[in-house]
Structures are given as C-alpha cells and as structure tokens.
Design an enzyme around this catalytic site. Structure first.
Site, mmCIF file in Angstrom:
data_model
loop_
_atom_site.group_PDB
_atom_site.id
_atom_site.type_symbol
_atom_site.label_atom_id
_atom_site.label_comp_id
_atom_site.label_asym_id
_atom_site.label_seq_id
_atom_site.Cartn_x
_atom_site.Cartn_y
_atom_site.Cartn_z
ATOM 1 C CG ASP A 1 -44.372 -22.036 -26.760
ATOM 2 O OD1 ASP A 1 -45.059 -22.130 -25.958
ATOM 3 O OD2 ASP A 1 -43.377 -23.103 -27.048
ATOM 4 C CG HIS B 1 -43.319 -26.353 -25.767
ATOM 5 N ND1 HIS B 1 -44.241 -25.552 -26.603
ATOM 6 C CD2 HIS B 1 -43.998 -27.525 -25.526
ATOM 7 C CE1 HIS B 1 -45.172 -26.346 -26.815
ATOM 8 N NE2 HIS B 1 -44.931 -27.642 -26.335
#
Length: 586
Positions: free
Chosen positions: A226, A399
């Site tokens: 990610d 995130h």
C-alpha cells in the site's frame, strides 16, 4: 458462516528435458538441456496509478490467485456513471486457471466490483468474517447470493493448490478483519499487504508482527505494498487517540449532533457509540450503507450497542436535541448520501436547525474535495456548526505513513518490490523509501495497469502486457466502450441535446406528424423558435426527397435525421449538439 477450505494435493512439477540431435551452444550431439522454467507472473488490473478499483493477480503455470476486486467512483467529467471497475477480460479468458479470489478487507475499493466480476467469473471468494458479511449483503442486494461460493478464513488457515499456496497475517486498518495475503510459489512467497498501518494501541485485535517477521525470515520473492500515505512523514496516529477527541467534541455540543464518516469504518462507529453512551445520547442511523454495516457489525460482535440506545428516525422528535446523535453517510459530499440530502433540505425526516453540530470524521478522497466543501457550505448556510479537517483530531487514516511503510519493508525483506494502491507520485515516493531501506534500483518496479512482471528465483523483468482498463457501471449495467461513453457525456454537457420526434407511415414512408424539435442545454427555446422551425422544415424537405428515391427504412431515416440536423446547426449556430431522433411507425 460456513468456513470451507479448498485443498488439493500439492505435487511437484516434473522436470522436462528436450533431446536434440545437435546442441548449437556446445556443438555436441545428444546432450539434454533443460527447458527454461516458467516465471511467476504478477499483474494488476486496477489500483496502480489511481485510488480505487484494486485488483491484482499472481500466476504460475496453470494457476492464478486473484487478490481483491474493487471499484472507484467517477469524477465530474463522467456524469451519469455510478462506478468504475476493472476490465477483467484477461481473467475471463483464463478462468480455468483461477483457484480463488482472496479479499484483504471489506472496503468498497477492494470488494465493490464483486457483483459485476462474479457475473463473468465463476470462482470461490475468500475473506475474513466481516469482509464476507459485507460481501454477502452486497450479493444479496444484487440477487446473486446463491450463485457464489463464499468462504471465511482466519489467520491460521492455509489453502494449498498444486503449484501455489495461500495463507495470511493480520494487519491493522480502519476496518476489522484486515489481512495481508501470502502466496507461496516455487521461487518464494509473494506478499500483498492489503491496506495497513502499525497501530500499537488499536481498537481491534493487534497486527501479527511476529508472523510478518516470520514470513520475511523464510524468504520473500516479491512484495506488493500500500502506497497511499507514502508522501506523509512519520507514523500514522493511533485510532485510540481519535476516540478521545470524539468524546471531547460530543461533550462540547448542546444541540443535536450529526456525525458523518465512512460506513465501513467499524472501529470509528464503535467509538461513536461509546462516546454517545457517556454523553447520554440516543443514536439514529441514517443511510442504507450505514444501516447495513451497523446490522452486520452487531451480528458479528464488532459493534456493541446497549439495548434501547438505537432510535428509529421516525421517533427523533420524541427526544430533546441534546439527547440525539445522528450517525449518517455523506462524509465525502456524495450527492445522494444522507448528509447531502439533509444539507439541501431534501431529506424527508431530518432538517438542519441552528444549534446543530455536524462532524466530518474523514479525509476527502483525492479529487473529491470540491464535493465535501460544497456540502460543508450548505450545512453552514442552514445554520449548523461544522467540525471538519484537523479540528479536534476527529479522524486518522487507516493507511501507513512513511515510517509505517519502511517498517513493513524491514519486516518482509523482499527480493523485489512493487508499490501499489496509489497515484503515480505516491508509487514513486514509496519506491524511494524502498531504496532507503536497502533495495536497489533494479529490484523495484513501478508498474502500470496491465503490465506484468515475470519473476524468477533471482531475477525479474517486465513481461508482456495483458488486456486491462476501465469498465463503467451505469444503472447497474456495464458499459465497455468507455471512449464512446465519455465522448457522449462531454457532448451533452458542452453542446446540449436536440430531440427530434416524428410519426411515419411504415408502408409508404409518408410523414404523418412532425418533425418536432425540443432542445435542452443547446439554445433557449423561447428565443430560438424561428431557428427551430426552419430546422424542422429543412429536415422535412430532406426526408421527403429521400422518400421519393429510397424505400422507407427506419434505420435510414434515423441516420439521415442525425446527419441533416448536425449540418444544419453547425452552419447556423456553429455548434453540433447531440441529436436524438425518434421515429414512431404506424
């Protein structure tokens, strides 16, 4: 939910050798040479160079494992489009190779395309308990639930196939049951992190750092990780800090509170419930997706709401303002979401009153800031006090920032690295982090959608491209010709539309009534009546002349109408609107 494991006997592929009459390389006859071993192929059908529609594949010989099947939302140039999903034509051509579709977590950009993907692919779907719960509700909405095999896995499960094996490690994200996925290949493991951050005071079960390190210690061939927050310094703040900020914000509010967040942010919803309980507020849930997540979260034990705390929106007036908390969708300013309808006065049960406080507990998705700002302005005009942005620290990302990403790279220690899940600048930033942790330039690959990476035990190279792109969803239907659709939408927005209606005798081709012209977004009809009357007369003359020479055909008349009207308006006005003819036959 039913937990099923698909296990096949793992066999070692037989070595193959070719016998030749002469060996050109060494000049000796009869020498046996091994054929080149096939590579592990890694590819993306979405999620690279963009935010959303994540979908990745790992292929070796006759087996493919798919990771995620997400959607993304259209920008302003695609009016009338609901969603954008990956083009999966490569997978449909190779469906016999697919062993399963494995889901990292339950956010829409990772599971939203499933109803459309599973219309084309008959494959089993695997995910964590909450993820499969959300998928089950989604498929039920599309009346597909009985057609798909859904399997719940936990962290200790393993699925073995002839060439590949799949297992998992728990991560921390803004939704429970988030996992990294490990695909074991003959050359080493390929690791997909899913969306993650390192939160050492999480609201849910902690990430399994030991297992991450163990996977890295056994040798990782390639890592897909990610990249969303790769430009942000430090570690991503803990979700625990947000819970305290929410409680503090609630305590400062005397009137009603409207709390907008992502429906799938289950940890945040539990924090809201806890804060409402301490402030003696009843909870009203508004928005179809929010109601669905509350129901699924309660069934699975992820959202714990005391008896009698949830109130139907129809009974909201039975309580004082200081006793009410409304949890709703619309944190991204979506036009049809609950908060947007409340802000515009279009909601049938809830309106904004002076004294209301609206809390946005989310960050705008890249490119979505204008919609959020418009929603905030409408709420303020209606008299609400609006809390958004960094005020009170009422949101933190799910995130990882730069230090989180470097920590993951240090745990996994891959031979090769592919940054994923981010716009191009984010991928480049993540690449630079990988170089800082010791990887060399030739071992980091910034790829495009449709690219393939052929990975061997000690080397990797870019392979051939595969079919990839975007499929548009409008009113539940897939539109494959996106160029034509975009052109049509832009034409409608910039040039307007002209509708031409006439009634024709299908035997003789004689015009019985019309042609009548109606326009929208092209010219103001009151001022342009003479222009439109002349256009109708010009079209009637052209069709009558054609009728004297050609046998009547509806298709021919429709095409001629479009051509004549385009030429006429280009000559008279200098513009070419979208022409929509309608010929009624009697």
């Amino acid at each position: 939910m039913n937990e099923a494991k698909l296990k096949e006997a793992k066999t070692k592929p037989a070595n193959t050798a070719n016998t030749t009459g002469a060996n050109a390389a060494n000049g000796k006859s009869g020498r046996r040479s091994k054929s080149s071993p096939p590579p592990v192929r890694i590819f993306s059908l979405g999620g690279i160079g963009e935010i959303g529609k994540n979908m990745y594949g790992i292929e070796y010989k006759n087996e493919i494992v798919i990771v995620d099947a997400g959607l993304k939302f259209p920008d302003s140039r695609l009016s009338g489009i609901d969603y954008i999903i990956p083009d999966i034509s490569y997978l449909t051509q190779n469906q016999h190779k697919i062993k399963g579709l494995f889901l990292t977590h339950g956010h829409e950009d990772h599971i939203g395309a499933l109803p459309f993907v599973l219309r084309q692919l008959s494959v089993p779907v695997y995910g964590g308990a909450l993820t499969i719960g959300l998928v089950r509700a989604k498929l039920e909405e599309y009346r597909m639930l009985g057609e798909v095999k859904l399997h719940v896995f936990d962290e200790n499960d393993r699925f073995d196939y002839q060439q590949l094996s799949v297992h998992f490690f728990r991560t921390t994200h803004s939704i429970p049951d988030a996992y990294g996925i490990v695909i074991d290949t003959p050359y080493g493991a390929v690791v997909h992190t899913g969306d993650f951050k390192f939160d050492f005071t999480p609201e849910d079960k902690p990430a399994n750092l030991f297992k991450m390190a163990s996977v890295g210690g056994e040798g990782v061939l390639a890592l897909l990780a990610d990249s969303t927050n790769s430009e942000k310094e430090g570690f991503t703040p803990s979700e625990r800090r947000v819970g305290g900020a929410i409680l503090e914000a609630f305590r400062q509010c005397d009137g009603r509170i409207l709390f907008a967040t992502f429906a799938s942010n289950v940890h945040r919803l539990q924090q809201v419930v806890d804060a409402a309980m301490q402030c003696n507020r009843k909870i009203v849930v508004i928005g179809r997706s929010m109601e669905k997540v509350f129901a699924i979260g309660q069934d699975l034990g992820y959202i714990r709401v005391p008896e009698g705390m949830l109130v139907d929106v129809k009974h909201i007036d039975r309580y004082e303002d200081r006793q009410i908390l409304i949890v709703c969708t619309g944190s991204q300013g979506e036009p049809n979401a609950a908060l947007s309808r409340i802000a515009s006065g279009a909601h049938r049960s809830v309106q904004i009153y002076p004294g209301d406080t609206v809390i946005f507990s989310s960050s705008p998705i890249p490119g979505n800031g204008q919609n959020v700002n418009r929603s905030i302005d409408m709420l303020m005009r209606a008299g609400a006090h609006v809390i958004y942005g960094s005020i009170f620290d009422i949101h933190t990302s799910g995130h990882g920032c730069r230090e989180d990403l470097k920590l993951m790279l240090s745990f996994i220690r891959p031979k090769f690295f592919i940054p994923i899940h981010g716009e191009y600048r984010m991928l480049l930033s993540h690449k630079n982090l990988a170089l800082q942790t010791g990887l060399t330039e030739d071992r980091v690959f910034v790829m495009n959608i449709g690219d393939t990476l052929s990975v061997y035990r000690n080397r990797a190279k870019r392979g051939r491209t595969i079919p990839a792109g975007e499929v548009f969803i409008s009113n539940g239907e897939m539109r494959l010709n996106e160029d034509e659709l975009v052109e049509e939408r832009m034409e409608l927005a910039q040039e307007g539309i002209v509708v031409v209606v006439m009634t024709v005798d299908s035997r003789t081709g004689k015009i019985l009534s019309g042609p009548d012209i109606v326009t929208r977004g092209f010219v103001y009809m009151q001022d342009a009546r003479p222009l439109l009357r002349r256009a109708e007369a010009a079209l009637r003359r052209s069709l009558n002349r054609m009728g004297e020479k050609e046998t009547y055909s509806q298709k021919l008349w429709l095409r001629t109408t479009q051509q004549v009207m385009r030429r006429y308006f280009q000559r008279e006005v200098g513009r070419t609107p979208h022409i929509m003819p309608s010929v009624l036959e009697v």
